[in-house]
Enzyme design. Structure first.
Site, mmCIF file in Angstrom:
data_model
loop_
_atom_site.group_PDB
_atom_site.id
_atom_site.type_symbol
_atom_site.label_atom_id
_atom_site.label_comp_id
_atom_site.label_asym_id
_atom_site.label_seq_id
_atom_site.Cartn_x
_atom_site.Cartn_y
_atom_site.Cartn_z
ATOM 1 N N GLU A 163 85.834 32.693 37.359
ATOM 2 C CA GLU A 163 84.989 32.975 36.200
ATOM 3 C C GLU A 163 83.963 31.879 35.956
ATOM 4 O OE1 GLU A 163 87.334 34.161 32.824
ATOM 5 O OE2 GLU A 163 88.133 35.897 33.877
ATOM 6 N N LYS B 148 89.273 44.850 26.209
ATOM 7 C CA LYS B 148 88.709 45.037 27.550
ATOM 8 C C LYS B 148 88.644 46.539 27.785
ATOM 9 C CE LYS B 148 90.724 40.933 29.845
ATOM 10 N NZ LYS B 148 91.980 40.451 30.499
#
Ligand code: PGA
Ligand code: ZN
Length: 430
Positions: free
Chosen positions: A207, A339
């Site tokens: 990430e 999400k």
């Protein structure tokens, strides 16, 4: 404005880990189009929607030929002629055609790409940015979210070199998004420089956070505080730490084993250690502190720390309205990670977000570790005014695309949430 669905097409595109993923494009009869790309997780909850992958040798089994076929041969004819503005109806039709709880038949990747593309197409048909369309249909006040940004990566995103998955900062004390990002960029630079000077830096994790050699989990926390100081800030001042423990990755049957520290503990001892870290290192938010199946531990930890700490359920809640409602009743967690692909559809994710909102919980819209240039989540966080967004680090373009879209929306005059979403945490009291 006609929003009847004319065609839906899928294409293979590539994500930030160099893996194939699904892009869906929806064309409406009025000529408007919308596109979205499915993200992909690596540290996944056991109850989340699953991606349909080809398996076998090719591309490590990650191929999406079957998922593309599900869009072109099942979903496209199923939705053709329907009104894309009926997001809930279209999503329900896909769910019914799939017939499984985890969308394993058509694929969570196929369904989520179409579901998001529908909302983009409708927003385009209305001549509105997606955030404005979502604010309109939900009746929420739009807000540019407070960023939660990774400085060091670990866990499943960094070869498990450290056990904690995300070591992040938030800058609730900054007056604008622009200022919050600049402060974070200085901390990111300082964190990298400190570990490089020690000869222990090895590139970046999935990430975009640095991926150094730490001698212990606690050394990573200390280094993050040192980086904050080096950037001219004070932990617990304008800047606070936040962690994603992702404890399901190393917690099994009520036992927690920190491999780097060679320390295995019972749940209660692990929770006490987390409490001490939160106090010592000015941590204002902690995600999945205990494993997804550790209900008793999560309830106890929330009872002990919930009035000072944002306790976020990710794998624990998997963006599911029913699980969030049950956790609210239990007193487990006080915030939900949102999400969309964990749920599988946009309307399902909005329902989950609404369940958390109704309970007065924090809501943090989140990217996955496998991402692309798709910025749908920025518009969802903004349009719903959730107040918080987590997309990984400030480095790497699939992450920067999100922060840069937030900046554009802020420049268009949408108000900035700042620290208010953190409410009554240790930061709020300092
Ligand atoms: P992911 O995890 O790798 O499944 O996207 C990210 C997170 O745990 O928040
Ligand atoms: Zn997580």
């Amino acid at each position: 404005m006609t929003t009847l669905i004319e065609t839906i097409r899928a294409a293979r595109v590539w994500d930030s880990r160099g893996r194939p993923t699904v892009e869906a494009e929806v064309r409406l009869s009025g000529g408007a189009t919308g596109r979205a790309i499915a993200p992909a997780g690596a540290s996944r909850g056991s109850r989340e929607a699953v991606d349909l992958r080809d398996g076998g040798e090719r591309l490590g089994g990650m191929g999406v030929t079957r998922a593309l076929k599900a869009v072109d041969e099942v979903i496209a004819p199923l939705l053709a002629g329907r009104d894309a503005a009926d997001q809930a109806g279209c999503d329900a039709a896909m769910r019914a055609a799939d017939g499984t709880a985890t969308l394993s038949h058509l694929g969570g990747n196929a369904v989520v790409a179409v579901s998001l593309a529908l909302s983009h197409a409708v927003a385009a048909a209305r001549g509105m940015p997606l955030w404005a369309h979502l604010a309109d249909v939900t009746g929420r006040e739009a807000l540019v979210p407070l960023p939660e940004i990774q400085i060091f990566g670990g866990g499943a995103h960094a070869g498990r070199r450290i056990d904690i998955q995300d070591l992040m900062v938030m800058v609730p004390g900054a007056d604008s998004l622009d200022e919050a990002l600049e402060v974070t960029a200085e901390i990111y630079r300082a964190g990298g420089a400190i570990m490089e000077a020690k000869g222990r830096l090895h590139g970046v994790a999935d990430e975009g956070g640095w991926w150094p050699d730490f001698a212990s989990n606690e050394e990573a926390l200390e280094t993050l505080c040192e980086a904050i100081h080096k950037a001219g800030e004070v932990p617990g001042g304008r800047v606070v730490l936040s962690l994603d423990i992702a404890a399901s990755e190393f917690g099994k049957d009520g036992r927690y084993r920190l491999a780097l520290d060679d320390h295995e503990m019972a749940g209660a001892e692990f929770a006490t250690l987390l409490s001490r870290w939160c106090r010592d290192y000015h941590i204002a938010a902690i995600e999945d502190p205990l494993a997804e199946d550790d209900r008793t531990g999560t309830i106890a930890f929330t009872r002990a720390e919930g009035d000072r700490l944002q306790i976020i359920g990710d794998d624990y809640l998997v963006t599911d309205a029913a699980l969030i409602k049950a956790a609210v009743r239990d007193g487990a967690c006080n915030a939900a990670l949102i999400k969309v692909n964990q749920n599988g559809t946009l309307s399902g994710a909005l329902e989950a977000e609404q369940a958390a909102h109704a309970a007065g919980w924090g809501r943090i819209v989140s990217a996955r570790s496998g991402e692309s240039e798709d910025v749908s989540i920025v518009h969802i966080a903004t349009g719903l005014g959730t107040g918080q967004l987590k997309v990984g680090s400030i480095a790497r373009s699939e992450r920067g695309a999100k922060w840069n879209e937030c900046l554009r929306i802020a420049r268009d005059g949408v108000a900035y949430a700042g620290g208010r979403a953190l409410g009554n945490t240790w930061w709020g009291k300092a």
